[in-house]
Scaffold this motif. Structure first.
Motif, short mmCIF file in Angstrom:
data_model
loop_
_atom_site.label_atom_id
_atom_site.label_comp_id
_atom_site.label_asym_id
_atom_site.label_seq_id
_atom_site.Cartn_x
_atom_site.Cartn_y
_atom_site.Cartn_z
N TRP A 1 -6.20 -9.38 -31.69
CA TRP A 1 -5.82 -11.16 -31.15
C TRP A 1 -4.82 -11.31 -30.53
CZ3 TRP A 1 -10.23 -13.49 -32.44
CH2 TRP A 1 -10.72 -13.20 -33.08
N LEU B 1 -2.91 -14.62 -28.56
CA LEU B 1 -3.09 -16.52 -28.03
C LEU B 1 -2.66 -16.48 -26.97
CD1 LEU B 1 -1.35 -17.91 -31.57
CD2 LEU B 1 -3.11 -17.70 -31.16
N ASP C 1 -1.37 -12.18 -31.92
CA ASP C 1 -1.40 -12.55 -32.99
C ASP C 1 -1.90 -11.95 -34.40
OD1 ASP C 1 -0.99 -15.69 -34.55
OD2 ASP C 1 -3.31 -15.05 -34.57
N ASN C 2 -1.16 -10.69 -34.03
CA ASN C 2 -1.35 -9.86 -35.35
C ASN C 2 -1.05 -8.42 -35.50
OD1 ASN C 2 -3.48 -9.11 -33.43
ND2 ASN C 2 -4.33 -7.67 -35.18
N LEU D 1 3.78 -8.01 -33.97
CA LEU D 1 3.48 -9.57 -33.83
C LEU D 1 4.53 -10.24 -32.98
CD1 LEU D 1 1.98 -11.75 -34.76
CD2 LEU D 1 3.46 -11.84 -37.64
N GLY D 2 3.56 -11.46 -32.15
CA GLY D 2 4.71 -11.94 -31.38
C GLY D 2 5.44 -12.08 -29.83
N ARG E 1 -9.57 -23.39 -30.14
CA ARG E 1 -7.86 -23.84 -30.26
C ARG E 1 -7.88 -24.73 -31.55
NH1 ARG E 1 -5.26 -26.19 -25.32
NH2 ARG E 1 -7.21 -28.12 -24.74
N THR F 1 -3.47 -22.89 -33.95
CA THR F 1 -3.10 -22.04 -33.02
C THR F 1 -2.29 -22.47 -31.47
OG1 THR F 1 -4.74 -22.24 -32.06
CG2 THR F 1 -5.16 -20.33 -33.56
N LEU G 1 1.36 -22.62 -32.87
CA LEU G 1 2.45 -20.69 -32.74
C LEU G 1 2.24 -20.04 -30.98
CD1 LEU G 1 -0.20 -19.15 -35.26
CD2 LEU G 1 2.34 -19.50 -35.53
N ALA G 2 1.17 -20.99 -30.42
CA ALA G 2 1.44 -20.14 -28.79
C ALA G 2 2.45 -20.92 -28.18
CB ALA G 2 -0.12 -21.00 -28.39
#
Length: 79
Positions: free
Chosen positions: A14, A16, A30-31, A44-45, A61, A65, A68-69
């Motif tokens: 995933w 973003l 995102d995972n 992640l990130g 979105r 999300t 987070l983005a």
């Protein structure tokens, strides 16, 4: 030429989308990947580029999300 003896990990992830670029998109993972060991470049990130050919599915979105983005990525993609 590909080496048939080399282990290759393929995994759906995933991402973003942070912005559109001249060559596609820049996003943030995102995972957590399951098929590779934790490292400092791809986790992640982590920020990474991708193109439309890498997209399997798109979800709408939402406030979560978008937030987070907008956060600073764990690692930035260096061109």
């Amino acid at each position: 030429m590909d080496n048939a003896d080399e282990n290759v990990a393929v995994e759906r992830m995933w991402v973003l989308v942070r912005k559109r670029t001249a060559n596609g998109y820049l996003g943030v993972l995102d995972n957590e990947p399951d098929a590779i060991a934790e490292n400092n470049e791809f986790w992640l990130g982590s920020e990474l580029p991708f193109t439309a050919k890498h997209v399997i599915n798109i979800e709408e979105r939402d406030a979560n999300t978008i937030a987070l983005a907008s956060q600073e990525p764990r690692t930035r993609w260096l061109d």
